[in-house]
Design a protein around this motif. Sequence first.
Motif, PDB file in Angstrom:
ATOM      1  N   MET A   1     -56.521 -30.656 -26.063  1.00 44.49           N
ATOM      2  CA  MET A   1     -55.160 -30.878 -25.567  1.00 44.49           C
ATOM      3  C   MET A   1     -55.177 -32.001 -24.537  1.00 44.49           C
ATOM      4  N   ALA A   2     -54.272 -32.970 -24.699  1.00 45.19           N
ATOM      5  CA  ALA A   2     -54.247 -34.135 -23.818  1.00 45.19           C
ATOM      6  C   ALA A   2     -53.782 -33.731 -22.412  1.00 45.19           C
ATOM      7  N   LEU A   3     -54.356 -34.412 -21.431  1.00 45.15           N
ATOM      8  CA  LEU A   3     -53.991 -34.155 -20.035  1.00 45.15           C
ATOM      9  C   LEU A   3     -52.629 -34.777 -19.738  1.00 45.15           C
ATOM     10  N   PRO A   4     -51.672 -33.992 -19.276  1.00 41.47           N
ATOM     11  CA  PRO A   4     -50.364 -34.560 -18.922  1.00 41.47           C
ATOM     12  C   PRO A   4     -50.525 -35.606 -17.822  1.00 41.47           C
ATOM     13  N   PRO A   5     -49.719 -36.656 -17.864  1.00 44.94           N
ATOM     14  CA  PRO A   5     -49.840 -37.714 -16.860  1.00 44.94           C
ATOM     15  C   PRO A   5     -49.632 -37.224 -15.431  1.00 44.94           C
ATOM     16  N   GLN A   6     -48.850 -36.176 -15.258  1.00 45.40           N
ATOM     17  CA  GLN A   6     -48.626 -35.637 -13.908  1.00 45.40           C
ATOM     18  C   GLN A   6     -49.920 -35.093 -13.284  1.00 45.40           C
ATOM     19  N   LEU A   7     -50.893 -34.767 -14.126  1.00 48.08           N
ATOM     20  CA  LEU A   7     -52.145 -34.172 -13.653  1.00 48.08           C
ATOM     21  C   LEU A   7     -53.307 -35.164 -13.712  1.00 48.08           C
ATOM     22  N   LYS A   8     -52.980 -36.434 -13.742  1.00 45.34           N
ATOM     23  CA  LYS A   8     -54.004 -37.461 -13.914  1.00 45.34           C
ATOM     24  C   LYS A   8     -55.093 -37.395 -12.852  1.00 45.34           C
ATOM     25  N   SER A   9     -54.747 -36.966 -11.643  1.00 47.40           N
ATOM     26  CA  SER A   9     -55.720 -37.001 -10.551  1.00 47.40           C
ATOM     27  C   SER A   9     -56.882 -36.020 -10.746  1.00 47.40           C
ATOM     28  N   ILE A  10     -56.758 -35.082 -11.691  1.00 46.54           N
ATOM     29  CA  ILE A  10     -57.869 -34.132 -11.914  1.00 46.54           C
ATOM     30  C   ILE A  10     -58.696 -34.503 -13.147  1.00 46.54           C
ATOM     31  N   GLN A  11     -58.416 -35.652 -13.752  1.00 43.07           N
ATOM     32  CA  GLN A  11     -59.090 -35.994 -15.005  1.00 43.07           C
ATOM     33  C   GLN A  11     -60.601 -36.144 -14.822  1.00 43.07           C
TER      34      GLN A  11
ATOM     35  N   CYS B   1     -65.800 -26.906 -11.265  1.00 48.14           N
ATOM     36  CA  CYS B   1     -65.001 -28.122 -11.449  1.00 48.14           C
ATOM     37  C   CYS B   1     -63.670 -27.779 -12.111  1.00 48.14           C
ATOM     38  N   ARG B   2     -63.725 -26.887 -13.091  1.00 46.40           N
ATOM     39  CA  ARG B   2     -62.478 -26.481 -13.762  1.00 46.40           C
ATOM     40  C   ARG B   2     -61.610 -25.633 -12.845  1.00 46.40           C
ATOM     41  N   LEU B   3     -62.243 -24.793 -12.025  1.00 50.69           N
ATOM     42  CA  LEU B   3     -61.469 -23.989 -11.083  1.00 50.69           C
ATOM     43  C   LEU B   3     -60.735 -24.887 -10.099  1.00 50.69           C
TER      44      LEU B   3
ATOM     45  N   GLN C   1     -56.657 -25.179  -9.733  1.00 53.51           N
ATOM     46  CA  GLN C   1     -55.972 -24.952  -8.460  1.00 53.51           C
ATOM     47  C   GLN C   1     -55.199 -26.191  -8.019  1.00 53.51           C
ATOM     48  N   THR C   2     -55.807 -27.345  -8.197  1.00 54.03           N
ATOM     49  CA  THR C   2     -55.136 -28.595  -7.816  1.00 54.03           C
ATOM     50  C   THR C   2     -53.959 -28.872  -8.738  1.00 54.03           C
ATOM     51  N   GLY C   3     -54.166 -28.634 -10.034  1.00 53.73           N
ATOM     52  CA  GLY C   3     -53.090 -28.850 -10.998  1.00 53.73           C
ATOM     53  C   GLY C   3     -51.882 -27.980 -10.712  1.00 53.73           C
ATOM     54  N   MET C   4     -52.116 -26.738 -10.281  1.00 51.05           N
ATOM     55  CA  MET C   4     -51.010 -25.843  -9.947  1.00 51.05           C
ATOM     56  C   MET C   4     -50.174 -26.411  -8.802  1.00 51.05           C
ATOM     57  N   LYS C   5     -50.837 -27.077  -7.868  1.00 52.96           N
ATOM     58  CA  LYS C   5     -50.110 -27.679  -6.742  1.00 52.96           C
ATOM     59  C   LYS C   5     -49.371 -28.941  -7.175  1.00 52.96           C
ATOM     60  N   LEU C   6     -49.934 -29.661  -8.145  1.00 51.85           N
ATOM     61  CA  LEU C   6     -49.324 -30.921  -8.574  1.00 51.85           C
ATOM     62  C   LEU C   6     -48.056 -30.672  -9.395  1.00 51.85           C
ATOM     63  N   ASP C   7     -48.163 -29.813 -10.416  1.00 49.73           N
ATOM     64  CA  ASP C   7     -47.009 -29.547 -11.281  1.00 49.73           C
ATOM     65  C   ASP C   7     -47.318 -28.346 -12.169  1.00 49.73           C
TER      66      ASP C   7
ATOM     67  N   LEU D   1     -52.268 -25.914 -18.061  1.00 42.55           N
ATOM     68  CA  LEU D   1     -52.904 -25.100 -17.028  1.00 42.55           C
ATOM     69  C   LEU D   1     -53.196 -23.677 -17.515  1.00 42.55           C
ATOM     70  N   VAL D   2     -52.316 -23.129 -18.360  1.00 41.11           N
ATOM     71  CA  VAL D   2     -52.568 -21.808 -18.929  1.00 41.11           C
ATOM     72  C   VAL D   2     -53.819 -21.852 -19.803  1.00 41.11           C
TER      73      VAL D   2
END
Length: 290
Positions: free
Chosen positions: A1-11, A31-33, A37-43, A53-54
Amino acid sequence: MALPPQLKSIQHHLRTAQEHEKRDPVVAYYCRLYAMQTGMKLDSKTPECRKFLVKLMDQLETMKKELADNDSITQEVVGNAHIENYALKMFLYADNEDRSGRFHKNMIKSFYTSSLLLDVLSVFGELSEENIQHRKYARWKATYIHNCLKNGENPQAGPAEYEEETYGEYGVEGGEGPSYHSSQPGQPLSPTHSSQPGFGGPDQDPGSMVGPPYPPANYNNIHIPPGAHCPANTPAEIPPPAGDVRLTPEDYTRAQKYCKYAGSALQYEDVGTAVQNLQKALKLLTTGKE
């Protein structure tokens, strides 16, 4: 599944997890945890981000079950020590290559990956000031050397350019900048491979370079001169406590933490760090003071 652009900072943290999937599943898990956690804060609200994220949560649950007998997963203090030791080993390898004037893509990515793993440490709590500085320096070094090689320039070995350009941000005026070897337990690593010419295309960033970020297989062979890590107070030299030492539950927790750190350090054959942490635990248990 492609990483949404809003979550680019965790790529890059997710890429690091993928690279460590088989080599070190504990690193991959944390690293995934961190990414989750960071992705939840981003969007965590838009459908594409929530779906991503699910899926990441499901992956973490699966890993947690697979690693259920691993102390680094079941006990945070052990996991913290595992990630920190790994990050600083990678940092020391890259730093030694840098100071020796051996500039190549493996050391650049080692600098950058160490900075990502220091990000990951935040899942256990706030970073120490020392690790904040290491992270900043490692990320700067990776970018600086990358840009120099990309532009056909010779990088400046060591922290000289960093001292001139950014060390003032730490509030130190004049004098010498940080010594990243002296601030670390253990001696500089001594890899035997030669520098690798060839570094990647002009559009690459340090985190996207192809190839594993790992030092050579013998990077754990730390050369420790006899007596180099002899603690200031050996057990025989610790004075007997005056009267009964009353230890609090917090003291026991801290002592246990030091012992866990020591055990994790020994997994990496880092005698210096193991001795230092055992010494701290012994002093705390015998005097009630750190």
